[in-house]
Scaffold this motif. Structure first.
Motif, PDB file in Angstrom:
ATOM      1  N   SER A  63     -87.207 -24.095 -42.167  1.00  0.00           N
ATOM      2  CA  SER A  63     -88.148 -24.898 -41.389  1.00  0.00           C
ATOM      3  C   SER A  63     -89.135 -24.060 -40.585  1.00  0.00           C
ATOM      4  O   SER A  63     -90.137 -24.594 -40.100  1.00  0.00           O
ATOM      5  CB  SER A  63     -87.391 -25.847 -40.464  1.00  0.00           C
ATOM      6  N   VAL A  64     -88.880 -22.783 -40.430  1.00  0.00           N
ATOM      7  CA  VAL A  64     -89.781 -21.940 -39.642  1.00  0.00           C
ATOM      8  C   VAL A  64     -90.433 -20.831 -40.468  1.00  0.00           C
ATOM      9  O   VAL A  64     -91.291 -20.106 -39.960  1.00  0.00           O
ATOM     10  CB  VAL A  64     -89.058 -21.300 -38.430  1.00  0.00           C
ATOM     11  N   LYS A  65     -90.054 -20.699 -41.720  1.00  0.00           N
ATOM     12  CA  LYS A  65     -90.617 -19.636 -42.548  1.00  0.00           C
ATOM     13  C   LYS A  65     -92.136 -19.750 -42.612  1.00  0.00           C
ATOM     14  O   LYS A  65     -92.690 -20.828 -42.777  1.00  0.00           O
ATOM     15  CB  LYS A  65     -90.022 -19.703 -43.957  1.00  0.00           C
ATOM     16  N   GLY A  66     -92.792 -18.610 -42.459  1.00  0.00           N
ATOM     17  CA  GLY A  66     -94.247 -18.590 -42.474  1.00  0.00           C
ATOM     18  C   GLY A  66     -94.858 -18.808 -41.112  1.00  0.00           C
ATOM     19  O   GLY A  66     -96.056 -18.560 -40.914  1.00  0.00           O
ATOM     20  N   ARG A  67     -94.065 -19.286 -40.161  1.00  0.00           N
ATOM     21  CA  ARG A  67     -94.586 -19.531 -38.813  1.00  0.00           C
ATOM     22  C   ARG A  67     -93.893 -18.667 -37.766  1.00  0.00           C
ATOM     23  O   ARG A  67     -94.459 -18.390 -36.708  1.00  0.00           O
ATOM     24  CB  ARG A  67     -94.380 -20.998 -38.406  1.00  0.00           C
ATOM     25  N   VAL A  68     -92.690 -18.266 -38.061  1.00  0.00           N
ATOM     26  CA  VAL A  68     -91.861 -17.571 -37.076  1.00  0.00           C
ATOM     27  C   VAL A  68     -91.377 -16.252 -37.665  1.00  0.00           C
ATOM     28  O   VAL A  68     -90.982 -16.206 -38.832  1.00  0.00           O
ATOM     29  CB  VAL A  68     -90.660 -18.451 -36.678  1.00  0.00           C
ATOM     30  N   THR A  69     -91.403 -15.214 -36.854  1.00  0.00           N
ATOM     31  CA  THR A  69     -90.963 -13.894 -37.302  1.00  0.00           C
ATOM     32  C   THR A  69     -90.064 -13.259 -36.257  1.00  0.00           C
ATOM     33  O   THR A  69     -90.442 -13.182 -35.080  1.00  0.00           O
ATOM     34  CB  THR A  69     -92.152 -12.963 -37.556  1.00  0.00           C
ATOM     35  N   ILE A  70     -88.909 -12.809 -36.702  1.00  0.00           N
ATOM     36  CA  ILE A  70     -88.007 -12.083 -35.816  1.00  0.00           C
ATOM     37  C   ILE A  70     -88.217 -10.584 -36.024  1.00  0.00           C
ATOM     38  O   ILE A  70     -88.470 -10.127 -37.140  1.00  0.00           O
ATOM     39  CB  ILE A  70     -86.534 -12.471 -36.072  1.00  0.00           C
ATOM     40  N   SER A  71     -88.135  -9.830 -34.942  1.00  0.00           N
ATOM     41  CA  SER A  71     -88.246  -8.377 -35.032  1.00  0.00           C
ATOM     42  C   SER A  71     -87.417  -7.779 -33.900  1.00  0.00           C
ATOM     43  O   SER A  71     -86.991  -8.485 -32.980  1.00  0.00           O
ATOM     44  CB  SER A  71     -89.710  -7.931 -34.929  1.00  0.00           C
ATOM     45  N   THR A  78     -84.399  -4.630 -27.523  1.00  0.00           N
ATOM     46  CA  THR A  78     -85.018  -5.945 -27.394  1.00  0.00           C
ATOM     47  C   THR A  78     -85.274  -6.551 -28.766  1.00  0.00           C
ATOM     48  O   THR A  78     -85.695  -5.849 -29.692  1.00  0.00           O
ATOM     49  CB  THR A  78     -86.332  -5.858 -26.607  1.00  0.00           C
ATOM     50  N   VAL A  79     -85.003  -7.841 -28.877  1.00  0.00           N
ATOM     51  CA  VAL A  79     -85.342  -8.592 -30.085  1.00  0.00           C
ATOM     52  C   VAL A  79     -86.392  -9.629 -29.712  1.00  0.00           C
ATOM     53  O   VAL A  79     -86.382 -10.173 -28.604  1.00  0.00           O
ATOM     54  CB  VAL A  79     -84.092  -9.257 -30.701  1.00  0.00           C
ATOM     55  N   TYR A  80     -87.308  -9.861 -30.625  1.00  0.00           N
ATOM     56  CA  TYR A  80     -88.426 -10.763 -30.377  1.00  0.00           C
ATOM     57  C   TYR A  80     -88.422 -11.904 -31.376  1.00  0.00           C
ATOM     58  O   TYR A  80     -87.936 -11.769 -32.500  1.00  0.00           O
ATOM     59  CB  TYR A  80     -89.754 -10.009 -30.499  1.00  0.00           C
ATOM     60  N   LEU A  81     -88.998 -13.005 -30.962  1.00  0.00           N
ATOM     61  CA  LEU A  81     -89.227 -14.125 -31.870  1.00  0.00           C
ATOM     62  C   LEU A  81     -90.671 -14.559 -31.675  1.00  0.00           C
ATOM     63  O   LEU A  81     -91.004 -15.192 -30.676  1.00  0.00           O
ATOM     64  CB  LEU A  81     -88.269 -15.277 -31.581  1.00  0.00           C
ATOM     65  N   GLN A  82     -91.509 -14.167 -32.623  1.00  0.00           N
ATOM     66  CA  GLN A  82     -92.918 -14.550 -32.583  1.00  0.00           C
ATOM     67  C   GLN A  82     -93.060 -15.899 -33.270  1.00  0.00           C
ATOM     68  O   GLN A  82     -92.718 -16.036 -34.446  1.00  0.00           O
ATOM     69  CB  GLN A  82     -93.782 -13.503 -33.286  1.00  0.00           C
ATOM     70  N   MET A  83     -93.543 -16.883 -32.531  1.00  0.00           N
ATOM     71  CA  MET A  83     -93.662 -18.233 -33.059  1.00  0.00           C
ATOM     72  C   MET A  83     -95.122 -18.656 -33.050  1.00  0.00           C
ATOM     73  O   MET A  83     -95.760 -18.692 -31.986  1.00  0.00           O
ATOM     74  CB  MET A  83     -92.820 -19.206 -32.236  1.00  0.00           C
ATOM     75  N   ASN A  84     -95.652 -18.962 -34.223  1.00  0.00           N
ATOM     76  CA  ASN A  84     -97.033 -19.395 -34.379  1.00  0.00           C
ATOM     77  C   ASN A  84     -97.074 -20.814 -34.928  1.00  0.00           C
ATOM     78  O   ASN A  84     -96.070 -21.322 -35.438  1.00  0.00           O
ATOM     79  CB  ASN A  84     -97.768 -18.445 -35.311  1.00  0.00           C
ATOM     80  N   SER A  85     -98.221 -21.426 -34.841  1.00  0.00           N
ATOM     81  CA  SER A  85     -98.410 -22.790 -35.370  1.00  0.00           C
ATOM     82  C   SER A  85     -97.282 -23.710 -34.918  1.00  0.00           C
ATOM     83  O   SER A  85     -96.693 -24.434 -35.721  1.00  0.00           O
ATOM     84  CB  SER A  85     -98.483 -22.758 -36.907  1.00  0.00           C
ATOM     85  N   LEU A  86     -97.015 -23.677 -33.642  1.00  0.00           N
ATOM     86  CA  LEU A  86     -95.894 -24.440 -33.116  1.00  0.00           C
ATOM     87  C   LEU A  86     -96.110 -25.941 -33.264  1.00  0.00           C
ATOM     88  O   LEU A  86     -97.236 -26.433 -33.182  1.00  0.00           O
ATOM     89  CB  LEU A  86     -95.655 -24.083 -31.657  1.00  0.00           C
ATOM     90  N   LYS A  87     -95.001 -26.639 -33.475  1.00  0.00           N
ATOM     91  CA  LYS A  87     -95.006 -28.078 -33.663  1.00  0.00           C
ATOM     92  C   LYS A  87     -94.140 -28.724 -32.576  1.00  0.00           C
ATOM     93  O   LYS A  87     -93.220 -28.085 -32.059  1.00  0.00           O
ATOM     94  CB  LYS A  87     -94.437 -28.424 -35.037  1.00  0.00           C
TER      95      LYS A  87
END
Length: 129
Positions: A63-71, A78-87
Motif C-alpha cells: 500500500s505504500v510502495k512508490g510513495r514511502v521509502t525506508i532508509s 537512525t532510521v528514516y521513513l520518507q513519505m510522499n504523496s500522502l493520503k
C-alpha cells in the motif's frame, strides 16, 4: 536493551510529504533490523517497512510502495521513513521497532509485529483531505 525515539510526525495536507526519524540507542543497536509500523484508530497495527542492519535491502508493504521509502544511517543510529504523496488513509500513529538481525533470514517474519523486540512510543501522522 534498545531504546527507540521517533520524531517528525505532524499534520500535512493530502499530497504532501513527511520524513519520520527514529533514533536508536543501546547495545549493538546498529545491528538490529529496524522497521516501521502504523496503527490507525480502531485498527490493528500494520507493517509499513523494514530494513536490514546493513541498509542494503528493505521491504515495503504494497500500500505504500512508490510513495514511502525506508532508509538508515548507522553512523547516526537512525532510521528514516520518507513519505510522499500522502493520503488521508495514511493517518495513524507510526511506531519504530527493532528486531534481532537473525530475523532477516526469515522473510515471512519481517511484517509481523510480534517478531520485534523493542518499540518506540510512536509519532502521530495526520493527513487532511
Amino acid at each position: 536493551q534498545v531504546q527507540l525515539v521517533e520524531s517528525g510526525g505532524g499534520l500535512v495536507q493530502a499530497g504532501g510529504s513527511l520524513r519520520l526519524s527514529c533514533a536508536a540507542s543501546g547495545r549493538s543497536s546498529s545491528t538490529y533490523v529496524l522497521g516501521w509500523f502504523r496503527q490507525a484508530p480502531g485498527k490493528e497495527r500494520e507493517f509499513v517497512a523494514a530494513i536490514a542492519w546493513s541498509g542494503s535491502k528493505a521491504y515495503h508493504t504494497d500500500s505504500v510502495k512508490g510513495r514511502v521509502t525506508i532508509s538508515r544511517d548507522n553512523a547516526k543510529n537512525t532510521v528514516y521513513l520518507q513519505m510522499n504523496s500522502l493520503k488521508p488513509e495514511d493517518t495513524a500513529v507510526y511506531y519504530c521497532a527493532a528486531a534481532s538481525a537473525s530475523m532477516w533470514t526469515r522473510p515471512e517474519k519481517i511484517g509481523r509485529a510480534e517478531e520485534y523486540d523493542y518499540w518506540g512510543q510512536g509519532t502521530q501522522v495526520t493527513v487532511s483531505a
